[in-house]
Design a protein around this motif. Structure first.
Motif, PDB file in Angstrom:
ATOM      1  N   ASN A 106       1.082  -1.170  -0.002  1.00 53.93           N
ATOM      2  CA  ASN A 106       0.195   0.015   0.018  1.00 53.93           C
ATOM      3  C   ASN A 106       0.843   1.460  -0.061  1.00 53.93           C
ATOM      4  OD1 ASN A 106      -2.835  -1.210   0.089  1.00 53.93           O
ATOM      5  ND2 ASN A 106      -2.029  -1.879   2.013  1.00 53.93           N
ATOM      6  N   VAL A 107       0.395   2.330  -0.961  1.00 51.82           N
ATOM      7  CA  VAL A 107       1.131   3.672  -0.920  1.00 51.82           C
ATOM      8  C   VAL A 107       0.192   4.339  -0.117  1.00 51.82           C
ATOM      9  CG1 VAL A 107       1.997   5.483  -2.481  1.00 51.82           C
ATOM     10  CG2 VAL A 107       2.360   2.974  -3.034  1.00 51.82           C
ATOM     11  N   LYS A 108       0.652   4.891   1.046  1.00 47.91           N
ATOM     12  CA  LYS A 108      -0.252   6.031   1.689  1.00 47.91           C
ATOM     13  C   LYS A 108      -0.081   7.315   0.915  1.00 47.91           C
ATOM     14  CE  LYS A 108      -0.115   3.316   6.111  1.00 47.91           C
ATOM     15  NZ  LYS A 108       0.323   3.526   7.419  1.00 47.91           N
ATOM     16  N   ASN A 109      -1.003   7.999   1.155  1.00 49.05           N
ATOM     17  CA  ASN A 109      -0.729   9.561   0.644  1.00 49.05           C
ATOM     18  C   ASN A 109       0.501  10.114   1.246  1.00 49.05           C
ATOM     19  OD1 ASN A 109      -3.183   9.174  -0.500  1.00 49.05           O
ATOM     20  ND2 ASN A 109      -4.322  10.735   0.563  1.00 49.05           N
ATOM     21  N   ALA A 110       0.656   9.953   2.456  1.00 45.39           N
ATOM     22  CA  ALA A 110       1.974  10.498   3.165  1.00 45.39           C
ATOM     23  C   ALA A 110       3.259  10.090   2.428  1.00 45.39           C
ATOM     24  CB  ALA A 110       1.809  10.284   4.546  1.00 45.39           C
ATOM     25  N   HIS A 111       3.387   8.642   2.096  1.00 50.59           N
ATOM     26  CA  HIS A 111       4.417   8.229   0.882  1.00 50.59           C
ATOM     27  C   HIS A 111       4.712   9.131   0.146  1.00 50.59           C
ATOM     28  CE1 HIS A 111       3.663   4.108   3.050  1.00 50.59           C
ATOM     29  NE2 HIS A 111       4.288   4.774   3.811  1.00 50.59           N
ATOM     30  N   LEU A 112       3.618   9.596  -0.487  1.00 51.65           N
ATOM     31  CA  LEU A 112       3.847  10.251  -1.912  1.00 51.65           C
ATOM     32  C   LEU A 112       4.192  11.914  -1.428  1.00 51.65           C
ATOM     33  CD1 LEU A 112       0.721   9.022  -3.984  1.00 51.65           C
ATOM     34  CD2 LEU A 112       3.231   8.302  -4.487  1.00 51.65           C
ATOM     35  N   GLN A 113       3.296  12.233  -0.501  1.00 48.25           N
ATOM     36  CA  GLN A 113       3.672  13.667  -0.129  1.00 48.25           C
ATOM     37  C   GLN A 113       5.074  13.927   0.305  1.00 48.25           C
ATOM     38  OE1 GLN A 113       0.621  13.660   2.632  1.00 48.25           O
ATOM     39  NE2 GLN A 113      -1.024  14.386   1.204  1.00 48.25           N
ATOM     40  N   ASN A 114       5.566  12.848   1.095  1.00 49.01           N
ATOM     41  CA  ASN A 114       6.969  13.212   1.691  1.00 49.01           C
ATOM     42  C   ASN A 114       8.153  12.925   0.646  1.00 49.01           C
ATOM     43  OD1 ASN A 114       5.683  14.060   4.074  1.00 49.01           O
ATOM     44  ND2 ASN A 114       5.645  11.787   4.935  1.00 49.01           N
ATOM     45  N   TYR A 115       7.628  12.297  -0.389  1.00 49.61           N
ATOM     46  CA  TYR A 115       8.938  11.859  -1.403  1.00 49.61           C
ATOM     47  C   TYR A 115       9.665  13.226  -1.562  1.00 49.61           C
ATOM     48  CZ  TYR A 115      11.427  10.090  -5.440  1.00 49.61           C
ATOM     49  OH  TYR A 115      12.054   9.858  -6.224  1.00 49.61           O
ATOM     50  N   GLN A 116      11.093  13.142  -1.585  1.00 47.46           N
ATOM     51  CA  GLN A 116      11.683  14.471  -1.810  1.00 47.46           C
ATOM     52  C   GLN A 116      12.291  14.341  -3.185  1.00 47.46           C
ATOM     53  OE1 GLN A 116      15.114  15.097   0.689  1.00 47.46           O
ATOM     54  NE2 GLN A 116      15.175  17.370   0.600  1.00 47.46           N
ATOM     55  N   ILE A 117      12.296  15.539  -3.818  1.00 47.03           N
ATOM     56  CA  ILE A 117      12.570  15.745  -4.918  1.00 47.03           C
ATOM     57  C   ILE A 117      13.415  17.017  -5.210  1.00 47.03           C
ATOM     58  CG2 ILE A 117      10.577  14.202  -6.121  1.00 47.03           C
ATOM     59  CD1 ILE A 117       9.625  17.117  -6.950  1.00 47.03           C
ATOM     60  N   TYR A 118      14.113  17.044  -6.200  1.00 45.58           N
ATOM     61  CA  TYR A 118      14.966  18.423  -6.666  1.00 45.58           C
ATOM     62  C   TYR A 118      14.517  18.970  -7.915  1.00 45.58           C
ATOM     63  CZ  TYR A 118      17.721  16.571  -2.641  1.00 45.58           C
ATOM     64  OH  TYR A 118      18.257  16.073  -1.663  1.00 45.58           O
ATOM     65  N   LEU A 119      14.182  20.210  -7.638  1.00 45.86           N
ATOM     66  CA  LEU A 119      13.455  21.051  -8.940  1.00 45.86           C
ATOM     67  C   LEU A 119      14.311  21.992  -9.276  1.00 45.86           C
ATOM     68  CD1 LEU A 119      10.517  20.381  -9.552  1.00 45.86           C
ATOM     69  CD2 LEU A 119       9.727  22.425  -8.452  1.00 45.86           C
ATOM     70  N   PRO A 120      14.447  21.874 -11.044  1.00 46.19           N
ATOM     71  CA  PRO A 120      15.476  22.660 -11.521  1.00 46.19           C
ATOM     72  C   PRO A 120      14.317  23.913 -11.857  1.00 46.19           C
ATOM     73  CG  PRO A 120      14.736  20.989 -12.793  1.00 46.19           C
ATOM     74  CD  PRO A 120      14.175  20.725 -11.561  1.00 46.19           C
ATOM     75  N   PRO A 121      14.952  25.004 -12.454  1.00 43.53           N
ATOM     76  CA  PRO A 121      14.182  26.278 -12.834  1.00 43.53           C
ATOM     77  C   PRO A 121      13.211  25.686 -14.055  1.00 43.53           C
ATOM     78  CG  PRO A 121      16.497  26.845 -12.560  1.00 43.53           C
ATOM     79  CD  PRO A 121      16.420  25.297 -12.501  1.00 43.53           C
ATOM     80  N   LEU A 122      12.133  26.270 -14.175  1.00 38.07           N
ATOM     81  CA  LEU A 122      11.094  25.797 -14.988  1.00 38.07           C
ATOM     82  C   LEU A 122      11.829  25.777 -16.673  1.00 38.07           C
ATOM     83  CD1 LEU A 122       8.120  25.246 -15.490  1.00 38.07           C
ATOM     84  CD2 LEU A 122       7.563  27.647 -15.847  1.00 38.07           C
TER      85      LEU A 122
END
Length: 414
Positions: free
Chosen positions: A372-388
């Motif tokens: 099961n993937v809980k909402n919190a699992h998705l919400q807390n996944y850390q990513i690195y965002l470049p400029p648009l």
């Protein structure tokens, strides 16, 4: 004659070239016994793993008639695999065969390898299809098998044919293995390209790009970036965020089975997520319009995630909605990851295809029976965002590279 054959060949039947056509024994499989018991299910892709073949016992006074020898051909006489054959080779222990198989033993001047090749031919399968009897469970008995026509060359030519075909089949196997290897390389290459992309190594950075943090502040004026040390590996114009900072996580619709009908709102399930896309299925479920929920209706740019399944392979699988899909909502075992700004969607979609994401999901979603993937699992996944602007360059570059790889893959399938 079914068709003309070269001079020196003759038309004959399986019965005329066989000294024995015999059904197998009706014995139960055991974990231990005197003899291996070969069954239809033990024959897979023209191979038998004798280590996994079960044992059985049999009357010692009668067993000699059913002992298998190298050069015997066994033939499936019933079920979905009717007509499938296997040439016995490399026996290292005594074995007999089960009742749903028929064994053929050819005369000495008939090469069993040649007969086996005939049993792979299109003309053989045409005869099997015409000769099969039974409703729902086709079968071919020993008499019908004996009546099958077979073109027979001289013994020396049988040998030459077998040698020539084995050489060609060996070459084809090498080509097929090469294709499999290339498919694997293409898959690995795509993963590497995605990995380079999310680490800022696929396209050059432009100091004139607006830093990602400015975009995030417009999405959420109170946004505060979190720095766990990893962000120092990225350009200063990139920003460390969680999925929750840039996306909404939306749950699916629950419904009563009694409400399922032929039309109405289509409910997406795990089977609708295939090869990164959202597709229709022949067994799609529809529910009344009273279940209408605008939040979990599928919109262009949505990333659909499989959030509950018994498979570690399928958990977290994603599909991208490349358009608004009217009257279509996700079911309770799915989640929508919806970017808070649509311009972010193409890049975030790439993140959800990476090995990093897949490894994270499989680790956090483990369950004894159901993952099961809980909402919190998705919400807390850390990513690195470049400029648009850099996101757009990355997406464009990946589309170019993947297009080349996809074309190669299509060429392999011709």
């Amino acid at each position: 004659m079914p068709f003309e054959v070269p001079e020196g060949w003759v038309w004959t039947t399986v019965s005329d070239i066989s000294k024995s056509i015999l059904y197998g024994v009706s014995e139960s499989a055991k974990s231990e016994g005197k003899y291996k018991l070969l069954r239809i299910t033990d024959i897979q892709d023209n191979k038998v793993d004798w280590e996994t073949v079960p044992f059985t016992d049999f009357d010692d006074n009668k067993v000699s008639s059913y002992i298998l020898h190298n050069g015997d051909i066994v033939f499936a006489r019933t079920g979905a695999t009717v007509g499938k054959s296997y040439l016995i080779q490399g026996l290292s222990q005594k074995a007999i065969y089960a009742s749903y198989l028929i064994r053929i033993q050819t005369f000495d001047l008939i090469l069993p390898e040649y007969v086996k090749l005939f049993f792979e031919s299109g003309y053989y399968w045409e005869q099997i299809e015409l000769s099969s009897v039974g409703i729902g469970q086709p079968n071919v008995n020993g008499t019908i098998l004996g009546y099958l026509n077979i073109p027979l060359p001289p013994f020396a030519e049988q040998k030459r044919i077998v040698i020539e075909i084995e050489q060609w089949l060996s070459l084809i196997d090498q080509i097929e293995q090469g294709k499999d290897d290339l498919h694997s390389v293409i898959k690995q290459t795509k993963s590497k390209i995605l990995d380079l992309a999310i680490h800022g190594k696929l396209v050059p950075q432009d100091p004139n790009d607006e830093p990602a943090i400015e975009l995030l502040k417009r999405i959420n004026p109170g946004f505060t970036p979190c720095d766990n040390g990893h962000s120092r590996k990225f350009s200063q114009s990139w920003c460390s965020v969680t999925v929750n900072d840039v996306c909404s996580i939306i749950g699916g619709v629950s419904y009563n089975k009694a409400d399922i009908q032929d039309t109405g709102i289509r409910v997406l399930r795990g089977g609708n997520i295939q090869n990164g896309k959202v597709i229709d299925c022949f067994d799609d479920v529809f529910i009344p319009l009273s279940y209408q929920n605008n939040d979990n209706q599928v919109q262009h740019g949505d990333i659909i995630v499989v959030a509950s399944t018994g498979s570690q392979t399928l958990i977290g699988k994603t599909g991208f909605a490349d358009r608004d899909i009217p009257k279509t909502q996700i079911g309770a075992f799915l989640r929508i990851v919806r970017p808070k700004q649509k311009a972010l969607s193409p890049y975030i979609r790439l993140i959800f295809q990476t090995d990093d994401y897949k490894g994270y999901i499989r680790n956090v979603a483990k369950g004894s029976n159901i993952n099961n993937v809980k909402n919190a699992h998705l919400q807390n996944y850390q990513i690195y965002l470049p400029p648009l602007e850099e996101q757009q360059r990355i997406v464009q570059k990946i589309e170019e590279l993947f297009s080349v790889l996809d074309n190669i893959q299509k060429a392999l399938e011709v």
